[in-house]
Design an enzyme around this catalytic site. Structure first.
Site, mmCIF file in Angstrom:
data_model
loop_
_atom_site.group_PDB
_atom_site.id
_atom_site.type_symbol
_atom_site.label_atom_id
_atom_site.label_comp_id
_atom_site.label_asym_id
_atom_site.label_seq_id
_atom_site.Cartn_x
_atom_site.Cartn_y
_atom_site.Cartn_z
ATOM 1 N N ARG A 1 -7.071 -16.861 8.900
ATOM 2 C CA ARG A 1 -6.158 -17.625 8.046
ATOM 3 C C ARG A 1 -5.312 -18.557 8.902
ATOM 4 N NH1 ARG A 1 -1.590 -14.459 5.659
ATOM 5 N NH2 ARG A 1 -0.340 -15.817 6.989
ATOM 6 N N HIS B 1 0.339 -17.881 4.189
ATOM 7 C CA HIS B 1 -0.207 -17.130 3.056
ATOM 8 C C HIS B 1 0.000 -17.909 1.754
ATOM 9 C CE1 HIS B 1 -0.822 -13.940 0.133
ATOM 10 N NE2 HIS B 1 0.386 -14.150 -0.324
ATOM 11 N N TYR C 1 5.541 -13.648 12.323
ATOM 12 C CA TYR C 1 4.571 -12.582 12.597
ATOM 13 C C TYR C 1 3.273 -13.035 13.241
ATOM 14 C CZ TYR C 1 2.674 -14.127 8.056
ATOM 15 O OH TYR C 1 2.174 -14.862 7.026
HETATM 16 C C1 LIG Z 1 -1.399 -4.580 -6.083
HETATM 17 C C2 LIG Z 1 -0.719 -5.644 -5.292
HETATM 18 N N1 LIG Z 1 0.078 -5.276 -4.279
HETATM 19 C C3 LIG Z 1 0.732 -6.217 -3.556
HETATM 20 C C4 LIG Z 1 0.587 -7.538 -3.845
HETATM 21 C C5 LIG Z 1 1.355 -8.594 -3.066
HETATM 22 N N2 LIG Z 1 0.419 -9.381 -2.247
HETATM 23 C C6 LIG Z 1 0.016 -10.604 -2.633
HETATM 24 S S1 LIG Z 1 -1.111 -11.236 -1.596
HETATM 25 C C7 LIG Z 1 -1.056 -9.880 -0.593
HETATM 26 C C8 LIG Z 1 -1.959 -9.814 0.600
HETATM 27 C C9 LIG Z 1 -3.406 -9.840 0.250
HETATM 28 O O1 LIG Z 1 -4.188 -9.903 1.384
HETATM 29 P P1 LIG Z 1 -5.757 -10.031 1.321
HETATM 30 O O2 LIG Z 1 -6.329 -9.036 0.373
HETATM 31 O O3 LIG Z 1 -6.256 -9.999 2.704
HETATM 32 O O4 LIG Z 1 -6.026 -11.455 0.666
HETATM 33 P P2 LIG Z 1 -5.558 -12.886 1.223
HETATM 34 O O5 LIG Z 1 -4.196 -13.118 0.654
HETATM 35 O O6 LIG Z 1 -5.567 -12.841 2.696
HETATM 36 O O7 LIG Z 1 -6.541 -13.853 0.663
HETATM 37 C C10 LIG Z 1 -0.133 -8.955 -1.069
HETATM 38 C C11 LIG Z 1 0.193 -7.690 -0.416
HETATM 39 C C12 LIG Z 1 -0.257 -7.878 -4.922
HETATM 40 N N3 LIG Z 1 -0.458 -9.162 -5.285
HETATM 41 N N4 LIG Z 1 -0.892 -6.912 -5.633
#
Ligand SMILES: Cc1ncc(C[n+]2csc(CCOP(=O)(O)OP(=O)(O)O)c2C)c(N)n1
Ligand SMILES: [Mg+2]
Lengths: 315, 369
Positions: free
Chosen positions: B255, B259, B268
């Protein structure tokens, strides 16, 4: 919140903070900023992305003698943890005949009004309050946020602390330095009055204050800030109802079986002879929290609170 | 008898890198298709870059950036047929554009306007899933249901590396395998879940390893190589259509953007590493490949970029021209008879507010998604 966590981790070696993005980033709302540097990655733990896992392992951590403080990143993302909460967290002490303690704290930002995409706006307090064996606190001011969190961490039972997002950003005030504990189970009279009581918690307290100011020429309004939804400070609620005889409850969550319904039921049971009119509720609606361009219409507004108050005053 | 599928280790690649790694030809893909892929990549890239600008201008709200995730999205979607279903997360918010969805729809979603909600059956694109991993069982169920109904359709679910920690992911993957559902589990492994790095998320050597436990193939592919993604997905789709069940695809990259617009990765992430990764950029890489093949001329590239820019200009203009949402919409669609059931609430609201009170994207604080 951040100050409370610093103080409590310092004070008690068995307290640890865990959750998604609480360590390296210090939490998406910065509530845990600085903890990892100060107390190390074992006491401020970035967990895998799994809310059921967070709360489930917290149960085991309690059994191993820890006092975990679990962060759920947002209100609606706490739902995967409800399984653990309902089937274990609220029952384990009972199941052990009181032999074991589960002093876990679950904290999360909650509530709407922040122009966010779907599922960043929920008011899930009913799910938590409805679960036997679990306590629930909701601060409405920065000082109470610190004090209630400290009380939650020190409490021998599981406590859920819901932190209104609107006060993270919206309210600035000095908080007491060092140890500051607001005992669970005590409401706060946020404003004294004699004609009508607004009962509220979380972000709705500030709304109630604005509504009370708007009514200043018509009525003397008292505001009871519930602060702890369970155990509820019934005495404070009943005292205010006895004083004013008129009660309007303001709650952001959907209406049906919301916390306001519980408050209204208690008033019906125990204050009926003090009341000069029906207990009214101003609440969110029984629909999913809307997309944010019309979220203001979903949220209880000053107009809706004032309207309900006038109806009751004219009753 | 259960079959054992050892997961892959090496990342599959088609596009080469300099003299040491030659380009590989892709069977069954003609010039027209190669250009279609390019068009999709450019459209997604333009959508993303414009969105970041629109956000800065206060024209959309908080936005989950997908810069350099385009190769995975375009490559995978091109391996599908029209009847196949896509289950996006917030990271694939604009994937519907590859199915003819207007840009204004997706922009409206990020503007918090009801015009951003669509009927999934119109595009075979499910709603944007915000709670991590919770759509994986939906995709498994759709794929299973299509198979039960004797219909020829597969499903693909997009999710991140972080999602592989959620119970929903595991339950959905297992269901798909047990039901032999024609599903592709597409993991966008960008090695970060907001601020949580992959090594704090798993001790598995690869995410593809997870497939082994469910009895499905685990494929690894370079997430910045659109052709490798296309090829791997095409293979998984063929397997699914043949009745052989689901495949897990781990697309690996890094990435190289925040985010989301509200995120500040400086606290971080190693910014030098990010800078390095930004050089491995997927649209330009494919463009150079096409030029090596002599398939893409300057004029064509110019024209395709121009079209994408025009799509976005029209898209934001349309989204901004949407009439303010009526508060009556609060009460619609949650139940079939919503307007009726909530008639008194609506009447009260109208009496107190006089009708509409919609807010604009630049009002209010910004929060993380
Ligand atoms: C059940 C849940 N817990 C926490 C979140 C908050 N949250 C949004 S994005 C994220 C990280 C997701 O990471 P990843 O699965 O690697 O996907 P990326 O964002 O890197 O595409 C979190 C913790 C959420 N959307 N849903
Ligand atoms: Mg990720």
């Amino acid at each position: 919140m951040n100050d409370a966590l610093h103080v409590e981790l310092e004070r008690d070696d068995s307290v640890l903070v865990m959750g998604e993005d609480v360590g390296r980033a210090g939490g998406v709302f910065r509530a845990t900023a600085g903890l990892r540097d100060r107390f190390g990655p074992d006491r401020c733990v970035d967990t895998p992305l799994a809310e059921a896992g967070i709360l489930g392992t917290a149960v085991g951590l309690c059994m191993a003698g820890w006092r975990p403080v679990c962060e759920m990143q947002y209100d609606a993302f706490s739902y995967p943890c409800l399984d653990q909460l309902i089937t274990h967290v609220g029952r384990y002490r009972w199941r052990t005949g009181g032999g074991m303690e589960f002093p876990v704290t679950i904290r999360m930002p909650y509530g709407g009004g922040v122009r966010a995409p779907e599922l960043h706006d929920d008011s899930p307090e009913t799910y938590y309050v409805h679960t036997p064996g679990v306590k629930v606190a909701i601060p409405s001011t920065p000082a109470d946020a610190k004090g209630l969190l400290a009380a939650a961490i020190r409490d021998p039972d599981p406590v859920v602390v819901l932190e209104p997002k609107l006060i993270y950003r919206g309210v600035a005030e000095e908080v007491p330095e060092g140890e500051h504990v607001v005992p669970l189970g005590r409401a706060r009279v946020a404003r004294e009055g004699s004609d009508l009581t607004l009962v509220a918690y979380g972000a709705m307290v500030a709304l109630a204050e604005r509504a009370a100011a708007g009514l200043a020429d018509e009525a003397s309004v008292e505001i009871v800030d519930v602060r702890t939804l369970k155990p509820l400070d019934e005495e404070a609620l009943l005292a205010s109802a006895a004083k004013t005889g008129r009660v309007v409850i303001v709650q952001e969550a959907p209406r049906t079986c919301g916390y306001g319904a519980e408050l209204a039921a208690i008033l019906a049971e125990k204050a009926i002879l003090d009341l000069r009119g029906p207990v009214l509720r101003v609440t969110g609606y029984d629909v999913p929290y809307p997309y944010w361009q019309i979220e203001d219409a979903y949220m209880p507004s000053i107009d809706r609170v004032v309207d309900a108050a006038r109806k009751l005053l004219e009753f | 008898m259960a079959q054992v599928f050892p997961a892959e280790r090496e990342l599959r690649r088609v596009i080469g890198a300099g003299h040491s790694v030659p380009d590989r030809a892709l069977e069954g893909v003609g010039e027209r298709e190669l250009l279609e892929l390019y068009r999709s990549l450019v459209l997604l890239r333009t959508y993303d870059e414009r969105s970041v600008v629109y956000h800065r201008q206060g024209r959309i709200g908080t936005y989950a950036i997908f810069w350099n995730h385009e190769a995975m999205q375009a490559g995978a979607v091109h391996a599908l047929e029209e009847q196949d279903w896509i289950f996006p997360s917030y990271r694939e918010s604009a994937i519907g554009l590859l199915r003819g969805m207007p840009a204004s729809t997706v922009l409206s979603w990020w503007r918090g306007h009801p015009a951003g909600w669509w009927n999934p059956a119109d595009y075979n694109v499910a709603s944007i899933c915000v709670p991590i991993g919770t759509h994986v069982p939906h995709a498994a169920g759709l794929a299973w249901g299509k198979r039960l109904a004797g219909e020829d359709a597969v499903a693909i679910a997009f999710f991140g590396d972080g999602a592989t920690s959620e119970g929903s992911f595991h339950e959905g993957a297992n269901f798909a395998a047990v039901m032999r559902a024609p599903l592709i589990l597409f993991c966008n492994n960008n090695q970060w879940a907001i601020s949580t790095p992959l090594d704090a998320q798993t001790r598995a050597e690869t995410l593809a390893d997870k497939a082994v436990g469910y009895g499905m193939p685990g494929v690894r592919v370079d997430g910045l190589d659109v052709l490798a993604v296309y090829e791997a997905t095409r293979e998984a789709v063929a397997r699914a259509r043949a009745g052989d069940g689901p495949t897990f695809i781990e697309a690996v990259h890094y990435r190289a953007a925040p985010h989301a617009t509200a995120d500040d990765p400086r606290v971080y992430i190693d910014l030098e590493r990010v800078e390095e990764e930004r050089q491995r950029e997927c649209v330009g890489r494919y463009e150079r490949y096409l030029r090596r093949l002599g398939v893409l001329s300057d004029e064509q590239a110019e024209q395709i970029r121009g079209e994408a820019a025009e799509t976005m200009r029209r898209g934001i203009a349309q989204a901004e021209a949407e009439p303010a949402a009526d508060v009556a919409l609060l009460f619609e669609h949650a139940y079939a008879d919503g307007r009726v059931a909530f008639a008194s609430e609506l009447a009260e609201l109208r009496r107190l507010t006089g009708g509409t009170e919609a807010v604009e994207p630049d009002e209010g604080p910004e929060v993380q998604v």
